[in-house]
Design an enzyme around this catalytic site. Sequence first.
Site, PDB file in Angstrom:
ATOM      1  N   ASP A  99       0.973  -1.296  -0.519  1.00 57.71           N
ATOM      2  CA  ASP A  99       0.111   0.041  -0.207  1.00 57.71           C
ATOM      3  C   ASP A  99       0.236   1.268  -0.362  1.00 57.71           C
ATOM      4  O   ASP A  99       2.721   1.688  -0.444  1.00 57.71           O
ATOM      5  CB  ASP A  99      -1.134   0.478   1.688  1.00 57.71           C
ATOM      6  CG  ASP A  99      -0.098  -0.080   2.725  1.00 57.71           C
ATOM      7  OD1 ASP A  99       1.355   0.243   2.629  1.00 57.71           O
ATOM      8  OD2 ASP A  99      -0.796   0.479   3.827  1.00 57.71           O
ATOM      9  N   ASP A 123      -2.971   3.864   2.610  1.00 59.49           N
ATOM     10  CA  ASP A 123      -3.083   4.689   4.417  1.00 59.49           C
ATOM     11  C   ASP A 123      -3.495   6.246   4.778  1.00 59.49           C
ATOM     12  O   ASP A 123      -1.958   6.105   4.115  1.00 59.49           O
ATOM     13  CB  ASP A 123      -2.131   4.398   5.167  1.00 59.49           C
ATOM     14  CG  ASP A 123      -3.550   2.197   5.077  1.00 59.49           C
ATOM     15  OD1 ASP A 123      -4.636   1.848   4.938  1.00 59.49           O
ATOM     16  OD2 ASP A 123      -2.070   1.152   5.827  1.00 59.49           O
ATOM     17  N   ASP A 175       1.335   4.918   2.302  1.00 60.47           N
ATOM     18  CA  ASP A 175       0.940   5.031   3.713  1.00 60.47           C
ATOM     19  C   ASP A 175       1.308   7.020   3.425  1.00 60.47           C
ATOM     20  O   ASP A 175       2.902   7.423   3.519  1.00 60.47           O
ATOM     21  CB  ASP A 175       1.434   4.467   4.518  1.00 60.47           C
ATOM     22  CG  ASP A 175       1.645   3.007   4.778  1.00 60.47           C
ATOM     23  OD1 ASP A 175       0.458   2.277   4.680  1.00 60.47           O
ATOM     24  OD2 ASP A 175       2.726   2.440   4.487  1.00 60.47           O
TER      25      ASP A 175
END
Length: 371
Positions: free
Chosen positions: A205, A295, A207
């Site tokens: 992902d 995120d 962040d």
Amino acid sequence: ADATTPTPVATVSQYACQRQTTTENNNKIFTDAFEVLAESYEFNEMEGPCLAFRRAASVLKSLPWAVQCLGATEDLPCLGEHSKAVMEEILQYGRSFEVEKILSDERYQTLKLFTSVFGVGPKTGEKWYRRGLRSFSDILAEPSIHLNRMQQSGFLHYGDISRAVSKAEAQALGNIIDEAVHVITTDAILALTGGFRRGKEFGHDVDFIVTTPELGKEGHLLTSLIDQLEQEGILLFCEHQASTFDMSKLPSHRFEAMDHFAKCFLILRLENSQVVGGLHDAEEGGRSWRAVRVDLVSPPIDRYAFALLGWTGSRQFERDLRRFARMERRMLLDNHALFDKTKKEFLAATTEKDIFAHLGLEYIEPWQRNA
Ligand code: TTP
Ligand code: MN
Ligand code: MN
Ligand code: MN
């Protein structure tokens, strides 16, 4: 030099926060094996041996040399009998039979598959396994199973989000979010964190920390940013968690506890044309975009250094920072604050360097925190 003076051998610390660990891993054959063992113990809820193997892997990752015989590990910390036995097998046969047994185990394979879905943790995976489910089609065909929103998105975008995110894709997302957040407020602060801040080439992902220099304004910032991404038509999924931050509480003792900042777990739509470096795999399949996990965390500005340190990771580095603080300094550290138990006071910090200095630790750069 005096022949009787022993050559000083640099000792390796048992704490990852006293080691420098870049992304270059000279002992991958061992650390990959340890990761399988750690995960297998995690699936069996055996936290002790799980952490022991994660620590052992982390020590080997920090070495600027490859272990070529067991004798070379003599002075290394955190390598127990079990770890050494696995290493010996690998040194002798090029593979570990114990690890191979786990890899071919149905329960391990199934839990590994199930927990690879966004929103499915070991608990849910275990529940499904115990009900006799073994594949995604088993789950999706089972009418009594209720998938939450996150899991539904996890299955919907499974192919895309289980594919690694590249640095170029992370940069493209950084530009998109930077633009979106500055539509809301001109003085917004956006910082890349997580694995990409540590210099990783790929991640699962991307962040980011988003905040403002004005204390208290960060609460509305995250919801406005989500609205903006929605308006741009790139918000595929969003789970928003409002802040439950309370400065009067002492730092958490439990590492795995989530922090209390406002945050959101997103899936965003990234156009290939927005990524520098041109054509990507998906485009060959006729698609011009991919889904990516993002995120966002939004701490108040006076907690910025703690949040940045906490979200940069790695997880093992964070675990050992907290353990070092507690065991060696009688201090409590988490993503919000640092508390000195002897002086009974909070220690302020505006940069990560301040926090290392409070802990009496040599500063470790983000790209040296790949523990
Ligand atoms: P991850 O994004 O899970 O891991 P990573 O960026 O190191 O590696 P990758 O994404 O490539 O797999 O977590 C990043 C850091 O964020 C990690 O150190 C733990 C921290 N974190 C928190 O402190 N609180 C949270 O609630 C979450 C979700 C993560
Ligand atoms: Mn990450
Ligand atoms: Mn991860
Ligand atoms: Mn993350």
